[in-house]
Write an enzyme that holds these catalytic residues in place. Structure first.
Site, PDB file in Angstrom:
ATOM      1  N   ARG A  21      -1.152  -8.421  13.301  1.00  0.00           N
ATOM      2  CA  ARG A  21      -1.517  -7.655  12.423  1.00  0.00           C
ATOM      3  C   ARG A  21      -2.214  -8.336  11.164  1.00  0.00           C
ATOM      4  O   ARG A  21      -3.265  -7.905  10.643  1.00  0.00           O
ATOM      5  CB  ARG A  21      -0.419  -6.792  11.635  1.00  0.00           C
ATOM      6  CG  ARG A  21       0.041  -5.657  12.470  1.00  0.00           C
ATOM      7  CD  ARG A  21       1.228  -5.283  12.311  1.00  0.00           C
ATOM      8  NE  ARG A  21       1.609  -4.610  11.098  1.00  0.00           N
ATOM      9  CZ  ARG A  21       2.918  -4.453  10.668  1.00  0.00           C
ATOM     10  NH1 ARG A  21       3.809  -5.176  10.830  1.00  0.00           N
ATOM     11  NH2 ARG A  21       2.934  -3.945   8.980  1.00  0.00           N
ATOM     12  N   ARG A  71      11.675  -6.051   5.816  1.00  0.00           N
ATOM     13  CA  ARG A  71      11.666  -4.680   6.256  1.00  0.00           C
ATOM     14  C   ARG A  71      12.255  -4.381   7.705  1.00  0.00           C
ATOM     15  O   ARG A  71      12.856  -3.569   8.191  1.00  0.00           O
ATOM     16  CB  ARG A  71      10.127  -4.064   6.148  1.00  0.00           C
ATOM     17  CG  ARG A  71      10.073  -2.431   6.502  1.00  0.00           C
ATOM     18  CD  ARG A  71       8.955  -1.882   6.060  1.00  0.00           C
ATOM     19  NE  ARG A  71       7.883  -2.274   6.822  1.00  0.00           N
ATOM     20  CZ  ARG A  71       6.507  -1.976   6.707  1.00  0.00           C
ATOM     21  NH1 ARG A  71       6.229  -1.174   5.737  1.00  0.00           N
ATOM     22  NH2 ARG A  71       5.831  -2.496   7.480  1.00  0.00           N
ATOM     23  N   ARG A 108      11.395  -1.246  12.021  1.00  0.00           N
ATOM     24  CA  ARG A 108      10.098  -0.711  12.245  1.00  0.00           C
ATOM     25  C   ARG A 108       9.549  -1.338  13.419  1.00  0.00           C
ATOM     26  O   ARG A 108       9.541  -2.696  13.461  1.00  0.00           O
ATOM     27  CB  ARG A 108       9.068  -0.551  11.147  1.00  0.00           C
ATOM     28  CG  ARG A 108       8.194   0.265  11.460  1.00  0.00           C
ATOM     29  CD  ARG A 108       7.004   0.377  10.201  1.00  0.00           C
ATOM     30  NE  ARG A 108       5.768  -0.106  10.042  1.00  0.00           N
ATOM     31  CZ  ARG A 108       4.941  -0.099   9.262  1.00  0.00           C
ATOM     32  NH1 ARG A 108       5.312   0.542   8.041  1.00  0.00           N
ATOM     33  NH2 ARG A 108       3.838  -0.535   9.465  1.00  0.00           N
ATOM     34  N   ARG A 164     -10.351   0.977   7.826  1.00  0.00           N
ATOM     35  CA  ARG A 164      -9.526  -0.269   8.154  1.00  0.00           C
ATOM     36  C   ARG A 164     -10.632  -1.225   9.076  1.00  0.00           C
ATOM     37  O   ARG A 164     -10.402  -2.379   9.201  1.00  0.00           O
ATOM     38  CB  ARG A 164      -8.455   0.069   9.352  1.00  0.00           C
ATOM     39  CG  ARG A 164      -7.599  -0.911   9.547  1.00  0.00           C
ATOM     40  CD  ARG A 164      -6.324  -0.495   8.681  1.00  0.00           C
ATOM     41  NE  ARG A 164      -5.040  -1.125   9.051  1.00  0.00           N
ATOM     42  CZ  ARG A 164      -3.758  -0.569   8.491  1.00  0.00           C
ATOM     43  NH1 ARG A 164      -3.768   0.324   7.752  1.00  0.00           N
ATOM     44  NH2 ARG A 164      -2.772  -1.241   8.863  1.00  0.00           N
ATOM     45  N   LYS A 210       0.784  -1.243   0.019  1.00  0.00           N
ATOM     46  CA  LYS A 210       0.063  -0.182  -0.047  1.00  0.00           C
ATOM     47  C   LYS A 210       0.996   1.223   0.128  1.00  0.00           C
ATOM     48  O   LYS A 210       0.561   2.036  -0.698  1.00  0.00           O
ATOM     49  CB  LYS A 210      -0.811   0.128   1.152  1.00  0.00           C
ATOM     50  CG  LYS A 210      -1.942  -1.104   1.358  1.00  0.00           C
ATOM     51  CD  LYS A 210      -2.747  -0.897   2.450  1.00  0.00           C
ATOM     52  CE  LYS A 210      -2.065  -0.828   3.925  1.00  0.00           C
ATOM     53  NZ  LYS A 210      -1.593  -1.972   4.319  1.00  0.00           N
TER      54      LYS A 210
HETATM   55  P1  B4P Z   1       3.451  -2.010   2.592  1.00  0.00           P
HETATM   56  O1  B4P Z   1       2.404  -2.943   2.437  1.00  0.00           O
HETATM   57  O2  B4P Z   1       3.147  -0.905   1.617  1.00  0.00           O
HETATM   58  O3  B4P Z   1       3.212  -1.859   4.255  1.00  0.00           O
HETATM   59  P2  B4P Z   1       2.427  -0.560   4.851  1.00  0.00           P
HETATM   60  O4  B4P Z   1       2.105   0.617   4.046  1.00  0.00           O
HETATM   61  O5  B4P Z   1       3.685  -0.407   6.177  1.00  0.00           O
HETATM   62  O6  B4P Z   1       1.418  -1.307   5.501  1.00  0.00           O
HETATM   63  P3  B4P Z   1       0.925  -1.719   7.217  1.00  0.00           P
HETATM   64  O7  B4P Z   1      -0.608  -2.293   6.874  1.00  0.00           O
HETATM   65  O8  B4P Z   1       1.868  -2.989   7.421  1.00  0.00           O
HETATM   66  O9  B4P Z   1       0.981  -0.798   7.947  1.00  0.00           O
HETATM   67  P4  B4P Z   1       0.373   0.673   8.170  1.00  0.00           P
HETATM   68  O10 B4P Z   1       1.712   1.653   8.312  1.00  0.00           O
HETATM   69  O11 B4P Z   1      -0.676   0.880   7.282  1.00  0.00           O
HETATM   70  O12 B4P Z   1       4.992  -2.616   2.438  1.00  0.00           O
HETATM   71  C1  B4P Z   1       5.517  -3.621   3.138  1.00  0.00           C
HETATM   72  C2  B4P Z   1       6.692  -3.921   2.581  1.00  0.00           C
HETATM   73  O13 B4P Z   1       6.714  -4.715   1.563  1.00  0.00           O
HETATM   74  C3  B4P Z   1       7.649  -2.737   2.295  1.00  0.00           C
HETATM   75  O14 B4P Z   1       9.166  -2.915   3.113  1.00  0.00           O
HETATM   76  C4  B4P Z   1       7.793  -2.557   0.725  1.00  0.00           C
HETATM   77  O15 B4P Z   1       9.196  -2.082   0.456  1.00  0.00           O
HETATM   78  C5  B4P Z   1       7.743  -4.078   0.364  1.00  0.00           C
HETATM   79  N1  B4P Z   1       7.073  -4.341  -0.917  1.00  0.00           N
HETATM   80  C6  B4P Z   1       6.127  -3.397  -1.441  1.00  0.00           C
HETATM   81  N2  B4P Z   1       5.803  -3.958  -2.684  1.00  0.00           N
HETATM   82  C7  B4P Z   1       6.621  -4.848  -2.959  1.00  0.00           C
HETATM   83  C8  B4P Z   1       6.803  -5.851  -4.233  1.00  0.00           C
HETATM   84  N3  B4P Z   1       6.212  -5.961  -5.210  1.00  0.00           N
HETATM   85  N4  B4P Z   1       7.835  -6.690  -4.106  1.00  0.00           N
HETATM   86  C9  B4P Z   1       8.335  -6.751  -2.844  1.00  0.00           C
HETATM   87  N5  B4P Z   1       8.555  -6.162  -1.893  1.00  0.00           N
HETATM   88  C10 B4P Z   1       7.441  -5.236  -1.837  1.00  0.00           C
HETATM   89  O16 B4P Z   1      -0.422   0.481   9.669  1.00  0.00           O
HETATM   90  C11 B4P Z   1       0.593   0.299  10.718  1.00  0.00           C
HETATM   91  C12 B4P Z   1      -0.310   0.319  12.311  1.00  0.00           C
HETATM   92  O17 B4P Z   1      -0.922   1.645  12.379  1.00  0.00           O
HETATM   93  C13 B4P Z   1      -1.324  -0.577  12.163  1.00  0.00           C
HETATM   94  O18 B4P Z   1      -1.221  -2.016  12.769  1.00  0.00           O
HETATM   95  C14 B4P Z   1      -2.580   0.076  13.144  1.00  0.00           C
HETATM   96  O19 B4P Z   1      -2.072  -0.115  14.629  1.00  0.00           O
HETATM   97  C15 B4P Z   1      -2.494   1.389  12.744  1.00  0.00           C
HETATM   98  N6  B4P Z   1      -3.369   2.078  11.985  1.00  0.00           N
HETATM   99  C16 B4P Z   1      -3.087   2.590  10.492  1.00  0.00           C
HETATM  100  N7  B4P Z   1      -4.355   2.908   9.876  1.00  0.00           N
HETATM  101  C17 B4P Z   1      -5.236   2.646  10.909  1.00  0.00           C
HETATM  102  C18 B4P Z   1      -6.613   2.935  10.735  1.00  0.00           C
HETATM  103  N8  B4P Z   1      -7.482   3.183   9.794  1.00  0.00           N
HETATM  104  N9  B4P Z   1      -7.345   2.476  12.162  1.00  0.00           N
HETATM  105  C19 B4P Z   1      -6.736   2.153  13.037  1.00  0.00           C
HETATM  106  N10 B4P Z   1      -5.470   1.757  13.288  1.00  0.00           N
HETATM  107  C20 B4P Z   1      -4.747   2.165  11.998  1.00  0.00           C
END
Ligand code: B4P
Length: 191
Positions: free
Chosen positions: A142, A125, A131, A86, A13
C-alpha cells in the site's frame, strides 16, 4: 466546507476525517469504508474490490468514481473526502465534475507522518482490529502504491495553491487542532 485529505496509509485520514466532519456538520466520505461496506454486503462492486484491497492494490477508477460522486451529490452542505482521489485520473474526474457543478475544494490537507510511524500504527491496528489489509507485506505494498499513484497529487494540488502540510505526528487531539486551524485559515466560518 469541502475538504480533501491526502495522505499515506496510516497517517490518520480516517481519524481526522471523522473529527472534521463533526466539527463542520458535513459528511465524511471515506472510500475505504464505502468499499469495505460493499465487500461485507457482497455486492457486485464488493466482489470486484475484495481481492484488490486484500492485496493493497487500488480498485479500478470507474468503480470508485461512480461510488464517490453518488455520495458527493447527496451532500450539498459539504464533505470531507478521505481516500479520494487516489491517482491522477481520479483527480481529473473530480476536477471535471467540480467545474461542471461549481463545487471546488476549500482545502487539501496533506497529513505528514514518517514511514516507520505509519507502519507502526497500521501494525498496531492489525493487532487490535485484524483488518484484512493490515499485515506487513500488504502495508508495504500500500505504501508503494501510495508513492507511485497518490503522492504526485500533492504537487498537482499545490500547483493550484490548495495544499496545507499538517504535522500529523503526536497526540490525536493536537493533530486535530492543527487541522482545524489550517481549515479556519482557508475558509473562516461566518458564525
Ligand atoms: P488512517 O490513516 O486513518 O487509516 P485509513 O483511513 O484506514 O487509511 P488507509 O489509506 O490505510 O486505508 P483506506 O481505508 O483509505 O489511520 C491508521 C491508524 O492510525 C488507525 O488505527 C488510527 O487509530 C491510527 N492513528 C491515527 N492518527 C494517529 C495519531 N496521531 N497517533 C497514533 N495513531 C494514530 O483504503 C483501503 C483500500 O481501499 C486501499 O488500499 C484500496 O485498495 C482501496 N481504495 C480506497 N480508496 C480508493 C480509491 N480512491 N481508489 C482506488 N482504491 C481505493
Amino acid at each position: 466546507m469541502r475538504v480533501l485529505l491526502l495522505a499515506p496509509p496510516g497517517a490518520g485520514k480516517g481519524t481526522q476525517g471523522v473529527r472534521i466532519a463533526e466539527h463542520y456538520g458535513i459528511d465524511h466520505i471515506a472510500t475505504g469504508d464505502l468499499l469495505r461496506d460493499e465487500v461485507s454486503r457482497g455486492t457486485e462492486l464488493g466482489r470486484r474490490a475484495d481481492d484488490l484491497m486484500r492485496r493493497g492494490e487500488l480498485v479500478p477508477d470507474e468503480l470508485v468514481v461512480v461510488m464517490v460522486l453518488r455520495r458527493v451529490r447527496a451532500a450539498p452542505d459539504g464533505w470531507v473526502l478521505d481516500g479520494f482521489p487516489r491517482n491522477l485520473a481520479q483527480a481529473e474526474r473530480a476536477f471535471e465534475w467540480g467545474t461542471t457543478h461549481e463545487q471546488t475544494f476549500d482545502a487539501v490537507l496533506f497529513l505528514d507522518v514518517p514511514e516507520d510511524e505509519l507502519v507502526r500504527r497500521l501494525l498496531q491496528r492489525a493487532a487490535e482490529q485484524g483488518r484484512a489489509d493490515d499485515d506487513e507485506p500488504t502495508i508495504r505494498r500500500r505504501l508503494t502504491v501510495y508513492e507511485r499513484d497518490t503522492a504526485p497529487l500533492v504537487a498537482y494540488y499545490a500547483g493550484r495553491g490548495l495544499v496545507d502540510h499538517i504535522d500529523a505526528t503526536g497526540d490525536v487531539d493536537d493533530v486535530t487542532a492543527r487541522v482545524l486551524a489550517a481549515l479556519e485559515a482557508r475558509a473562516p466560518r461566518s458564525t
